[in-house]
Design a protein around this motif. Structure first.
Motif, PDB file in Angstrom:
ATOM      1  N   ALA A   8      39.589 -12.448  -0.464  1.00 11.06           N
ATOM      2  CA  ALA A   8      38.636 -11.713  -1.313  1.00 11.06           C
ATOM      3  C   ALA A   8      37.264 -11.653  -0.645  1.00 11.06           C
ATOM      4  O   ALA A   8      36.597 -10.606  -0.649  1.00 11.06           O
ATOM      5  CB  ALA A   8      38.537 -12.377  -2.679  1.00 11.06           C
ATOM      6  N   ILE A   9      36.857 -12.755  -0.032  1.00  7.63           N
ATOM      7  CA  ILE A   9      35.539 -12.790   0.631  1.00  7.63           C
ATOM      8  C   ILE A   9      35.533 -11.826   1.825  1.00  7.63           C
ATOM      9  O   ILE A   9      34.569 -11.075   2.028  1.00  7.63           O
ATOM     10  CB  ILE A   9      35.189 -14.234   1.062  1.00  7.63           C
ATOM     11  CG1 ILE A   9      34.959 -15.086  -0.186  1.00  7.63           C
ATOM     12  CG2 ILE A   9      33.948 -14.263   1.972  1.00  7.63           C
ATOM     13  CD1 ILE A   9      34.793 -16.568   0.080  1.00  7.63           C
ATOM     14  N   ILE A  11      37.271  -9.133   2.245  1.00 13.20           N
ATOM     15  CA  ILE A  11      37.264  -7.735   1.766  1.00 13.20           C
ATOM     16  C   ILE A  11      35.861  -7.326   1.294  1.00 13.20           C
ATOM     17  O   ILE A  11      35.377  -6.244   1.625  1.00 13.20           O
ATOM     18  CB  ILE A  11      38.326  -7.547   0.649  1.00 13.20           C
ATOM     19  CG1 ILE A  11      39.731  -7.668   1.264  1.00 13.20           C
ATOM     20  CG2 ILE A  11      38.168  -6.210  -0.048  1.00 13.20           C
ATOM     21  CD1 ILE A  11      40.857  -7.812   0.266  1.00 13.20           C
ATOM     22  N   ILE A  12      35.202  -8.222   0.553  1.00 15.80           N
ATOM     23  CA  ILE A  12      33.851  -7.896   0.054  1.00 15.80           C
ATOM     24  C   ILE A  12      32.870  -7.775   1.228  1.00 15.80           C
ATOM     25  O   ILE A  12      32.082  -6.820   1.297  1.00 15.80           O
ATOM     26  CB  ILE A  12      33.374  -8.964  -0.963  1.00 15.80           C
ATOM     27  CG1 ILE A  12      34.235  -8.864  -2.239  1.00 15.80           C
ATOM     28  CG2 ILE A  12      31.903  -8.778  -1.313  1.00 15.80           C
ATOM     29  CD1 ILE A  12      34.098 -10.034  -3.187  1.00 15.80           C
ATOM     30  N   LEU A  13      32.943  -8.713   2.175  1.00 18.21           N
ATOM     31  CA  LEU A  13      32.046  -8.658   3.340  1.00 18.21           C
ATOM     32  C   LEU A  13      32.289  -7.398   4.165  1.00 18.21           C
ATOM     33  O   LEU A  13      31.354  -6.751   4.643  1.00 18.21           O
ATOM     34  CB  LEU A  13      32.231  -9.900   4.222  1.00 18.21           C
ATOM     35  CG  LEU A  13      31.662 -11.204   3.684  1.00 18.21           C
ATOM     36  CD1 LEU A  13      31.960 -12.360   4.635  1.00 18.21           C
ATOM     37  CD2 LEU A  13      30.156 -11.091   3.453  1.00 18.21           C
ATOM     38  N   ALA A  15      33.388  -4.550   3.061  1.00 13.16           N
ATOM     39  CA  ALA A  15      32.808  -3.406   2.327  1.00 13.16           C
ATOM     40  C   ALA A  15      31.315  -3.305   2.617  1.00 13.16           C
ATOM     41  O   ALA A  15      30.774  -2.203   2.817  1.00 13.16           O
ATOM     42  CB  ALA A  15      33.052  -3.570   0.825  1.00 13.16           C
ATOM     43  N   ILE A  16      30.646  -4.461   2.677  1.00 16.35           N
ATOM     44  CA  ILE A  16      29.204  -4.464   2.955  1.00 16.35           C
ATOM     45  C   ILE A  16      28.941  -3.985   4.389  1.00 16.35           C
ATOM     46  O   ILE A  16      28.061  -3.156   4.635  1.00 16.35           O
ATOM     47  CB  ILE A  16      28.609  -5.874   2.711  1.00 16.35           C
ATOM     48  CG1 ILE A  16      28.718  -6.232   1.226  1.00 16.35           C
ATOM     49  CG2 ILE A  16      27.154  -5.955   3.175  1.00 16.35           C
ATOM     50  CD1 ILE A  16      28.446  -7.690   0.894  1.00 16.35           C
ATOM     51  N   LEU A  42      35.323   2.446  -7.941  1.00 18.44           N
ATOM     52  CA  LEU A  42      35.193   0.992  -7.858  1.00 18.44           C
ATOM     53  C   LEU A  42      35.765   0.308  -9.098  1.00 18.44           C
ATOM     54  O   LEU A  42      36.539  -0.647  -8.994  1.00 18.44           O
ATOM     55  CB  LEU A  42      33.715   0.609  -7.682  1.00 18.44           C
ATOM     56  CG  LEU A  42      33.450  -0.845  -7.315  1.00 18.44           C
ATOM     57  CD1 LEU A  42      33.983  -1.168  -5.924  1.00 18.44           C
ATOM     58  CD2 LEU A  42      31.951  -1.152  -7.344  1.00 18.44           C
ATOM     59  N   THR A  46      39.719   0.432  -8.042  1.00 17.59           N
ATOM     60  CA  THR A  46      39.710  -0.800  -7.245  1.00 17.59           C
ATOM     61  C   THR A  46      39.938  -2.043  -8.090  1.00 17.59           C
ATOM     62  O   THR A  46      40.644  -2.953  -7.660  1.00 17.59           O
ATOM     63  CB  THR A  46      38.365  -0.924  -6.489  1.00 17.59           C
ATOM     64  OG1 THR A  46      38.102   0.313  -5.841  1.00 17.59           O
ATOM     65  CG2 THR A  46      38.382  -2.037  -5.469  1.00 17.59           C
ATOM     66  N   THR A 161      45.469  -8.217   2.682  1.00 16.84           N
ATOM     67  CA  THR A 161      44.104  -8.193   3.225  1.00 16.84           C
ATOM     68  C   THR A 161      44.004  -7.135   4.324  1.00 16.84           C
ATOM     69  O   THR A 161      43.048  -6.348   4.368  1.00 16.84           O
ATOM     70  CB  THR A 161      43.731  -9.575   3.820  1.00 16.84           C
ATOM     71  OG1 THR A 161      44.064 -10.569   2.868  1.00 16.84           O
ATOM     72  CG2 THR A 161      42.256  -9.664   4.157  1.00 16.84           C
ATOM     73  N   SER A 164      43.868  -3.638   2.861  1.00 18.04           N
ATOM     74  CA  SER A 164      42.559  -3.282   2.288  1.00 18.04           C
ATOM     75  C   SER A 164      41.546  -2.999   3.385  1.00 18.04           C
ATOM     76  O   SER A 164      40.863  -1.972   3.365  1.00 18.04           O
ATOM     77  CB  SER A 164      42.021  -4.427   1.421  1.00 18.04           C
ATOM     78  OG  SER A 164      42.888  -4.676   0.389  1.00 18.04           O
TER      79      SER A 164
END
Ligand SMILES: [Zn+2]
Ligand SMILES: [Zn+2]
Length: 276
Positions: A8-9, A11-13, A15-16, A42, A46, A161, A164
């Motif tokens: 999860a981390i 994927i979020i990173l 995206a940033i 989103l 998502t 992962t 994504s």
């Protein structure tokens, strides 16, 4: 930290990172971060849809396993983790390529896919716009072999992962050049042409991660000149920014050519356009 939290981390990173790269090295200039439909993609696609589809897919695969008992044999886990990942990566890539081609050639399956092609801008978040039916079919076929063949528990998490991260990359509005690697690995350089309005019906560049299949099976398209694609559907009536309409519209009747059904046909056309 568990593998699921790490995933999860990542994927979020990612995206940033892509959001920043889209500002620094954009392929098409003038995109806003919060473009029209951003929050819909989103929130609905998502978060909400992924959550419920995930539960449903897990239950379908569990039922399949209870019925067949295949995972009991733990066939895949006898191999090293890296071999398992490469094996499931390759069979999924081939499956996804042909399923994607089916979506562009079959009237019903096109409806499970047109939302993905409906935006006039393509950025990292556009890859989330997959209809629930598409997700249920594609991901059940992706993850059922992993579970039924008894792969190590890390495999589905690593695979999800990778899906994504690569999907976000393919759709990102960044100027990248893969060089000769473009004949093996997919990326925005090729995938943006898949979203070009003129190719949405016939289809080019169907691959997800390995562009190899497109070159091999004659569906690769990469213009030599530095030109800009025009994104979106040919039909202006499609509800590009309404999740619930997109969800139910795949069940609209197919347009009939029979005399007397003109009214119904024009109603369908008004509702969702002439994707078929
Ligand atoms: Zn497509
Ligand atoms: Zn796409």
């Amino acid at each position: 930290m568990t593998l699921a939290i790490s995933s999860a981390i990542i994927i979020i990173l990612w995206a940033i990172v892509l959001t920043i790269l889209e500002r620094i090295i954009p392929y098409q200039k003038g995109y806003k971060i919060f473009r029209e439909g951003y929050w819909m993609d989103l929130f609905w696609y998502t978060i909400v849809q992924s959550y419920f589809c995930g539960i449903l897919i897990a239950n379908i695969i569990q039922a399949l396993d209870a019925w067949t008992g295949f995972s009991h044999f733990q066939i895949a886990s006898k191999f090293p983790l890296i071999i398992q990942i490469i094996f499931f990566f390759l069979i999924h890539e081939i499956w996804q390529y042909w399923f994607h081609r089916l979506q562009h050639s079959n009237k019903f399956f096109w409806r499970t896919h047109e939302a993905a092609h409906a935006t006039p801008e393509v950025d990292w978040l556009v890859g989330s716009r997959s209809h629930a039916i598409e997700i249920l079919i594609a991901q059940t076929f992706e993850f059922a072999p992993i579970i039924l063949l008894g792969a190590s528990p890390e495999v589905p998490i690593i695979k999800a992962t990778l899906d994504s991260v690569w999907g976000m990359y393919n759709h990102s509005n960044i100027r990248v050049n893969h060089g000769p690697l473009i004949y093996i690995f997919n990326g925005p350089q090729l995938h943006r042409w898949h979203h070009h309005k003129a190719y949405s019906k016939c289809g080019v560049n169907f691959a997800t991660k390995l562009s190899l299949w497109d070159w091999l099976w004659g569906t690769a398209y990469l213009p030599e000149k530095n030109v800009l694609p025009e994104y979106g559907l040919q039909n202006p009536n499609y509800p590009s920014y309404n999740y619930l309409k997109q969800l139910i519209l795949i069940f609209r009747p197919f347009r009939s050519k029979k005399i007397g059904s003109k009214k119904l046909a024009s109603h369908n056309s008004f509702l969702a356009g002439s994707a078929e």
